[in-house]
Design a protein around this motif. Structure first.
Motif, PDB file in Angstrom:
ATOM      1  N   TRP A  69      62.550 -18.480 -35.839  1.00  0.00           N
ATOM      2  CA  TRP A  69      62.300 -19.863 -35.444  1.00  0.00           C
ATOM      3  C   TRP A  69      63.462 -20.378 -34.634  1.00  0.00           C
ATOM      4  O   TRP A  69      64.618 -20.164 -34.981  1.00  0.00           O
ATOM      5  CB  TRP A  69      62.148 -20.754 -36.671  1.00  0.00           C
ATOM      6  CG  TRP A  69      60.777 -20.769 -37.243  1.00  0.00           C
ATOM      7  CD1 TRP A  69      60.317 -19.980 -38.251  1.00  0.00           C
ATOM      8  CD2 TRP A  69      59.707 -21.611 -36.856  1.00  0.00           C
ATOM      9  NE1 TRP A  69      59.012 -20.277 -38.516  1.00  0.00           N
ATOM     10  CE2 TRP A  69      58.607 -21.280 -37.675  1.00  0.00           C
ATOM     11  CE3 TRP A  69      59.550 -22.609 -35.912  1.00  0.00           C
ATOM     12  CZ2 TRP A  69      57.380 -21.913 -37.573  1.00  0.00           C
ATOM     13  CZ3 TRP A  69      58.328 -23.246 -35.806  1.00  0.00           C
ATOM     14  CH2 TRP A  69      57.254 -22.898 -36.632  1.00  0.00           C
ATOM     15  N   LYS A  70      63.150 -21.077 -33.564  1.00  0.00           N
ATOM     16  CA  LYS A  70      64.122 -21.863 -32.822  1.00  0.00           C
ATOM     17  C   LYS A  70      63.722 -23.321 -33.050  1.00  0.00           C
ATOM     18  O   LYS A  70      62.665 -23.751 -32.616  1.00  0.00           O
ATOM     19  CB  LYS A  70      64.093 -21.508 -31.337  1.00  0.00           C
ATOM     20  CG  LYS A  70      64.555 -20.094 -31.067  1.00  0.00           C
ATOM     21  CD  LYS A  70      64.558 -19.794 -29.587  1.00  0.00           C
ATOM     22  CE  LYS A  70      65.080 -18.394 -29.337  1.00  0.00           C
ATOM     23  NZ  LYS A  70      65.044 -18.047 -27.911  1.00  0.00           N
ATOM     24  N   PHE A  71      64.567 -24.041 -33.778  1.00  0.00           N
ATOM     25  CA  PHE A  71      64.258 -25.416 -34.147  1.00  0.00           C
ATOM     26  C   PHE A  71      64.771 -26.399 -33.106  1.00  0.00           C
ATOM     27  O   PHE A  71      65.733 -26.132 -32.411  1.00  0.00           O
ATOM     28  CB  PHE A  71      64.910 -25.767 -35.493  1.00  0.00           C
ATOM     29  CG  PHE A  71      64.387 -24.959 -36.633  1.00  0.00           C
ATOM     30  CD1 PHE A  71      63.167 -25.252 -37.213  1.00  0.00           C
ATOM     31  CD2 PHE A  71      65.121 -23.887 -37.127  1.00  0.00           C
ATOM     32  CE1 PHE A  71      62.685 -24.491 -38.265  1.00  0.00           C
ATOM     33  CE2 PHE A  71      64.648 -23.131 -38.183  1.00  0.00           C
ATOM     34  CZ  PHE A  71      63.425 -23.437 -38.750  1.00  0.00           C
ATOM     35  N   SER A  72      64.138 -27.565 -33.061  1.00  0.00           N
ATOM     36  CA  SER A  72      64.658 -28.670 -32.261  1.00  0.00           C
ATOM     37  C   SER A  72      65.160 -29.732 -33.232  1.00  0.00           C
ATOM     38  O   SER A  72      64.568 -29.946 -34.289  1.00  0.00           O
ATOM     39  CB  SER A  72      63.590 -29.254 -31.337  1.00  0.00           C
ATOM     40  OG  SER A  72      62.690 -30.051 -32.058  1.00  0.00           O
ATOM     41  N   SER A  73      66.256 -30.378 -32.874  1.00  0.00           N
ATOM     42  CA  SER A  73      66.792 -31.416 -33.761  1.00  0.00           C
ATOM     43  C   SER A  73      65.808 -32.575 -33.886  1.00  0.00           C
ATOM     44  O   SER A  73      65.700 -33.183 -34.953  1.00  0.00           O
ATOM     45  CB  SER A  73      68.158 -31.904 -33.280  1.00  0.00           C
ATOM     46  OG  SER A  73      68.067 -32.429 -31.987  1.00  0.00           O
ATOM     47  N   GLU A  74      65.055 -32.866 -32.835  1.00  0.00           N
ATOM     48  CA  GLU A  74      64.075 -33.961 -32.902  1.00  0.00           C
ATOM     49  C   GLU A  74      62.983 -33.658 -33.932  1.00  0.00           C
ATOM     50  O   GLU A  74      62.584 -34.539 -34.681  1.00  0.00           O
ATOM     51  CB  GLU A  74      63.469 -34.233 -31.522  1.00  0.00           C
ATOM     52  CG  GLU A  74      64.467 -34.781 -30.524  1.00  0.00           C
ATOM     53  CD  GLU A  74      65.198 -36.027 -31.042  1.00  0.00           C
ATOM     54  OE1 GLU A  74      64.533 -36.959 -31.547  1.00  0.00           O
ATOM     55  OE2 GLU A  74      66.440 -36.060 -30.951  1.00  0.00           O
ATOM     56  N   ASN A  75      62.489 -32.420 -33.960  1.00  0.00           N
ATOM     57  CA  ASN A  75      61.470 -32.062 -34.945  1.00  0.00           C
ATOM     58  C   ASN A  75      62.029 -32.105 -36.360  1.00  0.00           C
ATOM     59  O   ASN A  75      61.353 -32.521 -37.299  1.00  0.00           O
ATOM     60  CB  ASN A  75      60.897 -30.675 -34.653  1.00  0.00           C
ATOM     61  CG  ASN A  75      59.938 -30.682 -33.495  1.00  0.00           C
ATOM     62  OD1 ASN A  75      59.807 -31.665 -32.790  1.00  0.00           O
ATOM     63  ND2 ASN A  75      59.267 -29.569 -33.281  1.00  0.00           N
ATOM     64  N   MET A  76      63.296 -31.673 -36.535  1.00  0.00           N
ATOM     65  CA  MET A  76      63.906 -31.695 -37.867  1.00  0.00           C
ATOM     66  C   MET A  76      64.130 -33.132 -38.326  1.00  0.00           C
ATOM     67  O   MET A  76      63.927 -33.461 -39.490  1.00  0.00           O
ATOM     68  CB  MET A  76      65.210 -30.897 -37.869  1.00  0.00           C
ATOM     69  CG  MET A  76      65.732 -30.589 -39.248  1.00  0.00           C
ATOM     70  SD  MET A  76      64.606 -29.629 -40.317  1.00  0.00           S
ATOM     71  CE  MET A  76      64.660 -28.015 -39.533  1.00  0.00           C
ATOM     72  N   LYS A  77      64.542 -34.004 -37.411  1.00  0.00           N
ATOM     73  CA  LYS A  77      64.709 -35.421 -37.749  1.00  0.00           C
ATOM     74  C   LYS A  77      63.374 -36.035 -38.148  1.00  0.00           C
ATOM     75  O   LYS A  77      63.303 -36.816 -39.100  1.00  0.00           O
ATOM     76  CB  LYS A  77      65.289 -36.184 -36.554  1.00  0.00           C
ATOM     77  CG  LYS A  77      66.737 -35.900 -36.292  1.00  0.00           C
ATOM     78  CD  LYS A  77      67.187 -36.645 -35.030  1.00  0.00           C
ATOM     79  CE  LYS A  77      68.550 -36.183 -34.601  1.00  0.00           C
ATOM     80  NZ  LYS A  77      68.944 -36.794 -33.311  1.00  0.00           N
ATOM     81  N   ALA A  78      62.317 -35.707 -37.425  1.00  0.00           N
ATOM     82  CA  ALA A  78      60.988 -36.230 -37.744  1.00  0.00           C
ATOM     83  C   ALA A  78      60.521 -35.713 -39.106  1.00  0.00           C
ATOM     84  O   ALA A  78      59.962 -36.475 -39.902  1.00  0.00           O
ATOM     85  CB  ALA A  78      59.993 -35.843 -36.648  1.00  0.00           C
ATOM     86  N   PHE A  79      60.756 -34.424 -39.371  1.00  0.00           N
ATOM     87  CA  PHE A  79      60.412 -33.863 -40.674  1.00  0.00           C
ATOM     88  C   PHE A  79      61.123 -34.626 -41.784  1.00  0.00           C
ATOM     89  O   PHE A  79      60.528 -35.005 -42.782  1.00  0.00           O
ATOM     90  CB  PHE A  79      60.781 -32.374 -40.749  1.00  0.00           C
ATOM     91  CG  PHE A  79      60.742 -31.831 -42.139  1.00  0.00           C
ATOM     92  CD1 PHE A  79      59.539 -31.458 -42.713  1.00  0.00           C
ATOM     93  CD2 PHE A  79      61.907 -31.727 -42.894  1.00  0.00           C
ATOM     94  CE1 PHE A  79      59.491 -30.991 -44.019  1.00  0.00           C
ATOM     95  CE2 PHE A  79      61.876 -31.256 -44.190  1.00  0.00           C
ATOM     96  CZ  PHE A  79      60.658 -30.889 -44.754  1.00  0.00           C
TER      97      PHE A  79
END
Length: 147
Positions: free
Chosen positions: A115-125
């Motif tokens: 997985w390559k995560f995005s900080s925006e997706n992690m913040k939304a999670f």
């Protein structure tokens, strides 16, 4: 892994430490290296599996180098956060775009998820699950729930 995090902890003051890893060889190394400690255990397991229930009495879960290798990392994080207040994630790099690919990891015979995560997706999670996203260095972050 090989439980190298124990080098940085006061093992006399922690209640109990349980280390989980999908790599059986690393678990064997940890068991041998820390066999003198009575408040530790090392288990060969997959965090995507039923072993996720291990955190029922944990305050902090430390994930080192494995979040990117999980088939369902957000599901795993959700299950972990339901049972503990702080999840410290180490060695996870954020990219502009999030994607799921495959990779052959050192010491493993078959390809695994990458997985390559995005900080925006992690913040939304985090926001969607009642957690606070606390960025650390470029490779670390904490998901925290104040109870």
């Amino acid at each position: 892994g090989n439980a190298r995090v124990l080098e940085f902890l006061d093992t006399d003051s922690i209640g109990y430490y349980t280390g989980y890893d999908v790599n059986e060889h690393l678990i064997s190394l940890a068991k041998e290296r820390y066999k003198h400690l009575t408040n530790t255990d090392f288990v060969h397991a997959d965090l995507d599996s039923s072993y996720i229930n291990f955190v029922d009495d944990s305050n902090i879960v430390y994930i080192d180098s494995v979040l990117t290798m999980l088939e369902n990392p957000y599901n795993t994080l959700k299950k972990l956060s339901a049972n503990c207040s702080h999840i410290f994630v180490n060695r996870t790099i954020f990219y502009k775009e999030e994607e799921k690919t495959k990779n052959k990891w050192e010491g493993m015979e078959e390809e695994s998820v990458l997985w390559k995560f995005s900080s925006e997706n992690m913040k939304a999670f985090a926001a969607n699950n009642g957690l606070e996203f606390l960025p650390g260095t470029e490779h670390t972050f904490i998901l925290s729930r104040e109870d």
